[in-house]
Enzyme design. Structure first.
Site, PDB file in Angstrom:
ATOM      1  N   LYS A   1       0.846  -1.199   0.000  1.00 51.42           N
ATOM      2  CA  LYS A   1       0.000   0.000   0.000  1.00 51.42           C
ATOM      3  C   LYS A   1       0.877   1.242   0.000  1.00 51.42           C
ATOM      4  CE  LYS A   1      -2.076   2.228   3.935  1.00 51.42           C
ATOM      5  NZ  LYS A   1      -1.695   3.560   3.944  1.00 51.42           N
TER       6      LYS A   1
ATOM      7  N   ASP B   1       3.394   0.691  12.275  1.00 51.61           N
ATOM      8  CA  ASP B   1       2.184   0.117  11.675  1.00 51.61           C
ATOM      9  C   ASP B   1       1.901  -1.301  12.154  1.00 51.61           C
ATOM     10  OD1 ASP B   1       2.609   1.686   8.384  1.00 51.61           O
ATOM     11  OD2 ASP B   1       2.029   2.465  10.342  1.00 51.61           O
TER      12      ASP B   1
HETATM   13  C1  EPZ Z   1       3.788   7.043   6.497  1.00 51.01           C
HETATM   14  O1  EPZ Z   1       3.034   8.079   7.103  1.00 51.01           O
HETATM   15  C2  EPZ Z   1       2.812   5.888   6.326  1.00 51.01           C
HETATM   16  N1  EPZ Z   1       1.736   6.307   5.446  1.00 51.01           N
HETATM   17  C3  EPZ Z   1       2.265   5.464   7.682  1.00 51.01           C
HETATM   18  O2  EPZ Z   1       1.458   4.308   7.478  1.00 51.01           O
HETATM   19  C4  EPZ Z   1       3.425   5.078   8.584  1.00 51.01           C
HETATM   20  O3  EPZ Z   1       2.917   4.806   9.889  1.00 51.01           O
HETATM   21  C5  EPZ Z   1       4.432   6.226   8.671  1.00 51.01           C
HETATM   22  O4  EPZ Z   1       4.856   6.599   7.345  1.00 51.01           O
HETATM   23  C6  EPZ Z   1       5.674   5.835   9.462  1.00 51.01           C
HETATM   24  O5  EPZ Z   1       6.261   4.712   8.876  1.00 51.01           O
HETATM   25  C7  EPZ Z   1       1.976   6.352   4.117  1.00 51.01           C
HETATM   26  O6  EPZ Z   1       3.053   6.011   3.662  1.00 51.01           O
HETATM   27  C8  EPZ Z   1       0.840   6.821   3.262  1.00 51.01           C
HETATM   28  P1  EPZ Z   1       5.979  10.207   8.705  1.00 51.01           P
HETATM   29  P2  EPZ Z   1       3.636   9.576   7.182  1.00 51.01           P
HETATM   30  O7  EPZ Z   1       6.033  11.439   7.884  1.00 51.01           O
HETATM   31  O8  EPZ Z   1       4.378   9.895   5.948  1.00 51.01           O
HETATM   32  C9  EPZ Z   1       5.748  13.569  12.034  1.00 51.01           C
HETATM   33  C10 EPZ Z   1      -0.467   3.005   7.561  1.00 51.01           C
HETATM   34  O9  EPZ Z   1      -1.094   2.494   8.492  1.00 51.01           O
HETATM   35  N2  EPZ Z   1       5.867  14.525  10.912  1.00 51.01           N
HETATM   36  O10 EPZ Z   1       7.110   9.245   8.655  1.00 51.01           O
HETATM   37  O11 EPZ Z   1       2.543  10.470   7.609  1.00 51.01           O
HETATM   38  C11 EPZ Z   1       4.444  12.789  11.993  1.00 51.01           C
HETATM   39  O12 EPZ Z   1       3.402  13.507  12.618  1.00 51.01           O
HETATM   40  C12 EPZ Z   1       0.036   4.423   7.700  1.00 51.01           C
HETATM   41  O13 EPZ Z   1      -0.196   2.437   6.469  1.00 51.01           O
HETATM   42  C13 EPZ Z   1       6.008  15.876  11.179  1.00 51.01           C
HETATM   43  O14 EPZ Z   1       6.009  16.304  12.325  1.00 51.01           O
HETATM   44  O15 EPZ Z   1       4.656   9.394   8.397  1.00 51.01           O
HETATM   45  C14 EPZ Z   1       4.811  11.530  12.749  1.00 51.01           C
HETATM   46  O16 EPZ Z   1       4.708  11.799  14.143  1.00 51.01           O
HETATM   47  C15 EPZ Z   1      -0.299   5.036   9.055  1.00 51.01           C
HETATM   48  N3  EPZ Z   1       6.141  16.743  10.135  1.00 51.01           N
HETATM   49  C16 EPZ Z   1       6.285  11.313  12.393  1.00 51.01           C
HETATM   50  O17 EPZ Z   1       6.758  12.580  11.916  1.00 51.01           O
HETATM   51  C17 EPZ Z   1       6.131  16.314   8.831  1.00 51.01           C
HETATM   52  O18 EPZ Z   1       6.256  17.153   7.908  1.00 51.01           O
HETATM   53  C18 EPZ Z   1       6.512  10.287  11.291  1.00 51.01           C
HETATM   54  O19 EPZ Z   1       5.666  10.649  10.230  1.00 51.01           O
HETATM   55  C19 EPZ Z   1       5.984  14.940   8.571  1.00 51.01           C
HETATM   56  C20 EPZ Z   1       5.867  14.055   9.631  1.00 51.01           C
END
Ligand code: EPZ
Length: 424
Positions: free
Chosen positions: A24, A310
């Protein structure tokens, strides 16, 4: 009012063979990435899940021609007819990965108008790092009113140093930098398998992305990227969910079309719990000694190659009957324990303090009616229902449809007594 649900009669040890679908989180990046090409692209191994269908609608709304053979998991995208850079709020809100249209449209058109994304309610989930990357590449970014407007007459390669490890931010930076003038360096990059997969996709289009999978990625912008034919990698999280379900039901399951090296942090934890795991080529076998109780363990979620956030939710279901007190520390998202309330209603013994959940093993879970709040909470409740004594009715299963392709059929094929129904 009719209510969609999944009904499970628990207590059956899963056994047999199952094949994992395409990823996904790689597909939801690969599909927008095709907009960077000057010609048609073919993507293979694309899962038939709601997030993919949402992106098909978004690409079509931009003028791209998209066809998807869900039986063969093959998608064709012709981006040459794209005629706008505007994504609707309704479409953007359908999933988190709509944020990838920002990097892809910036790369293709030099402009983008994309509302803030939707996605699972597991924390605030800002995109400040994504916008920092776009600004570093020379884009004017206005993120007022919940819509991100960006213009970049000329994207220029630059140094992007992320303040935190972000999967979405890393991939979005790669998309925007792929056609920028000159070299871009991404420091503190995410190392997830799907980051590597998107880099490989861009390289198959004639791009030049080096170092994906490490914390430093170097991108040499190319004026033109060509159409390609590319197969995305298997779903790391579906693989892990099946491994956990096999262990949680004390079964014996062989998982095909997976990549064992992507699963090493979970495999190590399952071995600590007392489950047996063997792996070779693209096959993982998980089996259990039904007479030996699982051991409680300590888990801390980390960015790859650490234990994936996840998989925290499905793994917590398994730990509810492990002997002893397990500890789960969730370090990535602020609100990713909501499923534990539902597990408590099934008889689990849980105490949450800040980012740490303590789970004291109980002899068994008891089936009841539970409600899904997000995609991986749904995976956790599926595992709990398979483990529990009696019947579990899972409400709001549409969250599960976002990320698991034909999960009822796959679990039924392993002997689970599970069905999809509409409650009158
Ligand atoms: C991706 O989300 C995945 N989604 C998530 O999977 C996964 O849990 C996550 O990566 C971590 O592996 C997709 O790929 C569509 P991050 P993403 O940016 O990109 C903070 C699932 O169940 N952050 O790595 O949103 C954020 O709030 C989903 O398949 C900022 O603060 O994750 C989080 O606390 C759920 N500022 C942390 O970093 C930003 O600009 C990691 O987020 C970006 C992120």
């Amino acid at each position: 009012m009719a209510r969609d649900c999944m009904r499970i009669i628990g207590g059956t040890a899963l056994s047999g063979e199952v094949s994992v679908s395409g990823g996904k989180n790689t597909s939801v990046a690969a599909i927008p990435a095709t907009l960077l090409a000057d010609g048609p692209c073919v993507l293979e191994n694309i899962p038939d899940i709601d997030d993919v269908h949402a992106l098909i609608d978004i690409l079509r709304s931009l003028g791209a021609q998209v066809s998807f053979d869900a039986d063969r998991n093959v998608m064709k995208v012709d981006p040459t007819t794209v005629n706008t850079c505007v994504v609707s709020r309704e479409n953007a809100q359908r999933l988190r990965a709509s944020y990838y249209l920002m990097g892809a449209l910036l790369g293709r058109l030099g402009e983008a108008e994309v509302p803030l994304p939707g996605g699972c309610p597991i924390g605030p989930r800002p995109i400040d790092q994504h916008l920092k990357a776009f600004r570093a590449l020379g884009a004017e970014v206005d993120d007022e009113g919940g819509v991100v407007h960006m213009k970049a007459p000329e994207l220029m390669g630059s140094l992007i140093s992320f303040d935190i490890v972000t999967v979405g931010g890393t991939i979005n930076a790669i998309l925007a930098a792929a056609k920028a003038e000159g070299v871009t360096l991404i420091q503190n990059a995410a190392r997830e398998p799907h980051v590597v997969d998107v880099a490989n996709l861009i390289n198959s289009m004639g791009g030049k992305v080096r170092g994906a999978g490490t914390a430093m990625i170097r991108i040499t912008g190319q004026r033109h990227l060509r159409g390609t034919n590319y197969a995305v990698i298997p779903d790391q999280i579906e693989t892990g969910t099946m491994m956990i379900a096999a262990a949680a039901t004390h079964g014996d399951v062989t998982i095909h079309n997976c990549i064992p090296v992507h699963m090493e942090s979970l495999t190590a934890k399952l071995l600590e719990v007392g489950v047996r795991v063997s792996a070779e080529d693209d096959v993982i076998r998980v089996w259990d000694n039904p007479r030996q109780a699982h051991r409680a363990v300590k888990v801390t979620t980390q960015a790859y190659p650490g234990f994936p956030t996840d998989l925290q939710q499905p793994f917590s279901a398994l730990l509810t009957t492990a002997s002893g007190v397990s500890k789960i520390e969730e370090t990535i998202f602020e609100q990713r324990f909501r499923h534990l309330d539902e597990l408590v209603r099934m008889g689990a013994r849980v105490d949450v303090r800040d980012s740490v959940a303590s789970i004291e093993g109980v002899p068994r879970l008891i089936g009841t009616s539970v409600t899904v709040t997000d995609l991986r909470a749904g995976a956790g409740l599926l595992v709990a229902g398979l483990m529990a004594e009696g019947e579990t009715v899972i409400l709001e299963p549409h969250f599960i449809d976002r990320g698991y392709d034909h999960v009822v059929e796959k679990l039924s094929g392993l002997g689970a007594r599970i069905s999809r129904e509409v409650l009158e």
